[in-house]
Design an enzyme around this catalytic site. Structure first.
Site, PDB file in Angstrom:
ATOM      1  CB  CYS A  12     -11.077  22.708  19.369  1.00 59.78           C
ATOM      2  SG  CYS A  12     -11.678  23.655  18.076  1.00 59.78           S
ATOM      3  CD  GLU A  13      -9.074  16.318  19.553  1.00 55.33           C
ATOM      4  OE1 GLU A  13      -8.500  16.960  20.631  1.00 55.33           O
ATOM      5  OE2 GLU A  13     -10.617  16.249  19.753  1.00 55.33           O
ATOM      6  N   GLY A  21       0.882  -0.969  -0.358  1.00 53.02           N
ATOM      7  CA  GLY A  21       0.014  -0.250   0.024  1.00 53.02           C
ATOM      8  C   GLY A  21       0.473   1.430  -0.340  1.00 53.02           C
TER       9      GLY A  21
END
Ligand code: LLP
Length: 419
Positions: free
Chosen positions: A343-344, A275
């Protein structure tokens, strides 16, 4: 190797200036090079040329339909892990006879869909799943081709979250029990044993874990044969790493050189499920610098992409190189925390990264974002998913439109009592 290079201090994807694309599609956006993708899939094909093999590209890395179509045209099959993956692979024209289906939690409707489409095989991850597939196939009056995914308990020496072939991981059937499960499978009326599967982890940067795991698997295939169980396909999964910073992973040729001699005795068709090695370095995330914020302790650079667009740094503390789209000759380097608008506190792309002076409005390229970038993106904080663009030579094409606000609420319904 990839096709994101500077020409006259300006970052290009093949023959197109990244800045020109940003002007047309806005930021943030994912940008892929079709030439890099082709080179990567061809590197696998060439490396295993002459040996019976099938390259099943792992959709989870990047399932965009154009990416799949391009790889499918080169002969790639698909490694899928859901009904949705199957839908995408078929839509992109991938031959169901080249599709393998892994994952520990296949639902009944997904099993039926895959049976109906006549995929190459299920990579079965538990005894109960084996019975469920047998039942479904019986009711549909067909035979389900299967491989069992065995867990060889080999340390791939990568990040714990992306290591999958150790006994504490949820994947596959423990090595010691695998023979017993194969005997059960052999006696089930509606399954046909065709292969054996393993996948030990991702972003593996040495040949050694692959060789060790394959050696163990080949020993197991000999035991199966001794027990009268024939195996046509030997699937060694994906996991080949790429260079994000200073890793020196083996290339497909080096991997092939190390494992081909082992394979020759087995007389099976080899399946690989790469992948990241196909799409990782074939894509970047282009973002714009919004604001600076200097505090006593920190120097933040706030950009318009966030962890909802590319979650790898937040989730794995993954390193992604950050490059200016326009290089300056300034020697003025500063250390920034490059952060997004979410918001983290975990919303960052880099911590304490030394970058050449960045001005408000400058474009930045987050490198190595083609795998597990868009595919792991979300609408968190009600942010529409970004556009995806592919370059071919001197042209570029939007291969997925930026989402709009209406798409954010598509499918939502207000109950009558709140009308
Ligand atoms: N086959 C199976 C059964 C897999 O579980 C995976 C990846 C692959 C193939 C492809 O592995 P690759 O060649 O891409 O390493 N989100 C993480 C990676 C998770 C990989 C999960 N399985 C990341 O961003 O690093």
């Amino acid at each position: 190797m990839h096709d994101f290079v500077y020409k006259n201090n300006e970052l290009y994807c093949e023959d197109v200036a990244v800045r020109a694309i940003a002007q047309r599609v806005g930021t943030p956006f994912y940008l892929y090079s079709s030439n890099t993708l082709l080179n990567h899939i061809r590197a696998f094909k060439n490396a295993f040329n002459g040996a019976p093999h099938l390259i099943c590209y792992a959709l989870k890395a990047n399932p965009n339909g154009t990416v799949l179509r391009l790889l499918g045209r080169e002969g790639a099959g698909a490694d899928i892990v859901s009904g949705g993956d199957l839908f995408r692979a078929l839509r992109a024209g991938i031959d169901p006879g080249k599709i393998v289906y892994a994952g520990v939690g296949k639902r009944r409707d997904e099993i039926e869909y895959a049976l109906k489409m006549s995929i190459l095989m299920f990579n079965v991850e538990s005894g109960e799943e084996l019975l469920a597939i047998d039942r479904a196939a019986g009711e549909m009056r067909c035979k389900a081709p299967i491989a069992l995914r065995v867990n060889p308990d080999i340390d791939p020496r990568t990040h714990a979250y992306i290591s999958t072939g150790m006994k504490e991981n949820k994947f596959g059937i423990p090595f010691e029990q695998a023979l017993e499960y194969y005997q059960t499978a052999k006696d089930l009326p509606n399954v046909e044993v065709v292969g054996v599967h393993q996948h030990i982890g991702s972003q593996i940067t040495e040949v050694r874990p692959f060789v060790d795991a394959l050696g163990k698997l080949l020993g197991f295939v000999r035991n199966l044969r001794a027990a009268g169980i024939e195996i046509k396909y030997l699937n060694i999964g994906g996991g080949l790493g790429i260079t994000y910073k200073d890793e020196t992973p083996p290339n497909p040729q080096e991997l092939a050189d190390a494992i081909r001699p082992l394979l020759e005795q087995a007389g099976c068709t080899l399946i690989l499920e790469p992948g990241r090695a196909i799409t990782g370095n074939a894509g970047i995330l282009v973002t714009r610098a919004l604001y600076h914020k200097k505090t006593k302790d920190k120097n933040f650079l706030i950009v318009d992409a966030g962890m909802n667009d590319l979650i790898r740094p937040s989730l794995y503390e993954a390193y992604h190189e950050i490059k200016p789209v326009i290089e300056t000759d300034s020697d003025d380097h500063e250390a920034f925390d490059v952060v997004g608008p979410i918001c983290e506190s975990g919303d960052f792309f880099a911590k304490n990264r030394r970058l050449a002076a960045v001005n408000q409005g400058d474009l930045l390229a987050i490198m190595g974002a083609g795998a597990y970038g868009f595919s792991m993106s979300s609408n968190y904080n009600s942010r529409p998913r970004v556009a995806e663009v592919m370059v071919k030579g001197s042209e570029f094409f939007t291969i997925r439109e930026r989402e709009n606000y209406d798409e954010l609420i598509r499918g939502e319904k207000v109950p009558r009592w709140l009308d």
